[in-house]
Motif scaffolding. Sequence first.
Motif, short mmCIF file in Angstrom:
data_model
loop_
_atom_site.label_atom_id
_atom_site.label_comp_id
_atom_site.label_asym_id
_atom_site.label_seq_id
_atom_site.Cartn_x
_atom_site.Cartn_y
_atom_site.Cartn_z
N CYS A 1 3.93 10.70 7.79
CA CYS A 1 3.42 9.79 6.76
C CYS A 1 3.65 8.34 7.17
O CYS A 1 2.74 7.50 7.11
N LEU B 1 -3.32 10.68 4.61
CA LEU B 1 -2.24 11.64 4.45
C LEU B 1 -2.76 13.00 3.99
O LEU B 1 -3.74 13.09 3.26
N ILE C 1 5.10 1.11 -0.85
CA ILE C 1 3.70 1.51 -0.76
C ILE C 1 3.35 2.52 -1.85
O ILE C 1 2.29 2.46 -2.47
N THR D 1 1.49 13.40 1.05
CA THR D 1 1.39 12.57 -0.15
C THR D 1 2.46 12.96 -1.16
O THR D 1 3.08 12.11 -1.79
N ALA E 1 8.07 2.70 2.60
CA ALA E 1 7.32 3.84 2.07
C ALA E 1 7.41 3.87 0.55
O ALA E 1 6.43 4.16 -0.14
N VAL F 1 -2.62 0.34 1.76
CA VAL F 1 -2.92 1.20 2.91
C VAL F 1 -3.85 2.31 2.44
O VAL F 1 -4.04 2.52 1.25
N ASP F 2 -4.41 3.02 3.40
CA ASP F 2 -5.34 4.10 3.10
C ASP F 2 -4.59 5.42 2.98
O ASP F 2 -4.29 6.07 3.98
N LEU F 3 -4.28 5.82 1.75
CA LEU F 3 -3.52 7.05 1.55
C LEU F 3 -4.35 8.30 1.84
O LEU F 3 -3.80 9.40 1.92
N LYS G 1 1.36 7.35 10.14
CA LYS G 1 -0.04 7.15 9.74
C LYS G 1 -0.23 5.84 8.98
O LYS G 1 -1.28 5.19 9.10
N LEU G 2 0.77 5.46 8.19
CA LEU G 2 0.66 4.24 7.38
C LEU G 2 1.25 3.02 8.06
O LEU G 2 1.28 1.93 7.49
N ASP G 3 1.75 3.21 9.28
CA ASP G 3 2.32 2.12 10.08
C ASP G 3 3.49 1.47 9.33
O ASP G 3 3.57 0.24 9.21
#
Length: 235
Positions: free
Chosen positions: A203, A165, A218, A170, A215, A160-162, A206-208
């Motif tokens: 968080c 965050l 990821i 983060t 979490a 995913v695109d951190l 945003k990361l679905d």
Amino acid sequence: MTRVLVVDDQVLIRAGLAALISAAPGLEVVGQAENGHVATVLAPTCRPDVILMDIRMPVLDGVKATERILTAAGAAATGPPSGAPVPRILVLTTFDLDEYVFAALRAGASGFLLKEVAPDRLLAAIELVADGDTLFAPSVTRRLIEAYTRSHKAQRIPAVDLSLLTARETEVLRLVAKGMSNGDIADFLVLSEATVKTHLNRCMTKLDLSSRAQAVVIAYEAGLVVPARRGGPWQ
């Protein structure tokens, strides 16, 4: 009253777990399933709060059952209101390096324990998971993640695109992955527990992500937390 569905292909283990849970105050066994397929059929009708899920079973294993149950529950949640809860899935495994456990966490399971866990700890774990927290057997987590990172060194690419965050989100994600509870994180960052929960929820949105366990996965895949040598500290 916390409603529990027990899923295990061994009848004696399944019956023993059901008896233990039924005797505990505040817990109720609403169904038993001998494999993952039966669990997928029972889950929508039994409407459990927690599913105690074995991994290695005939017909349909616990990983695929977890995926199907949570996918179906998610689809139902986006439709007309039914009042049915999205179940939390607590995986039980015999082996502390079971290759299926990591897959189960990716599928959205809320945590896992070894079957050798003491009865009182198992009952406490069910209540903890029902309340929305995530539970990992510490020894299993360390060895599993070490094995995973060793076998995926060349593939450490965030799924995913951190960058979505904030710095605080983060940091909260990193601390969650280190096994800290919301209360622990609040103390460490000198924040209120409600604020920590808000950061974590943002968080995950945003990361679905659908669970705290996802979490954690990821965070490890992205390299936010890296286990050092065996027995050493987290980095």
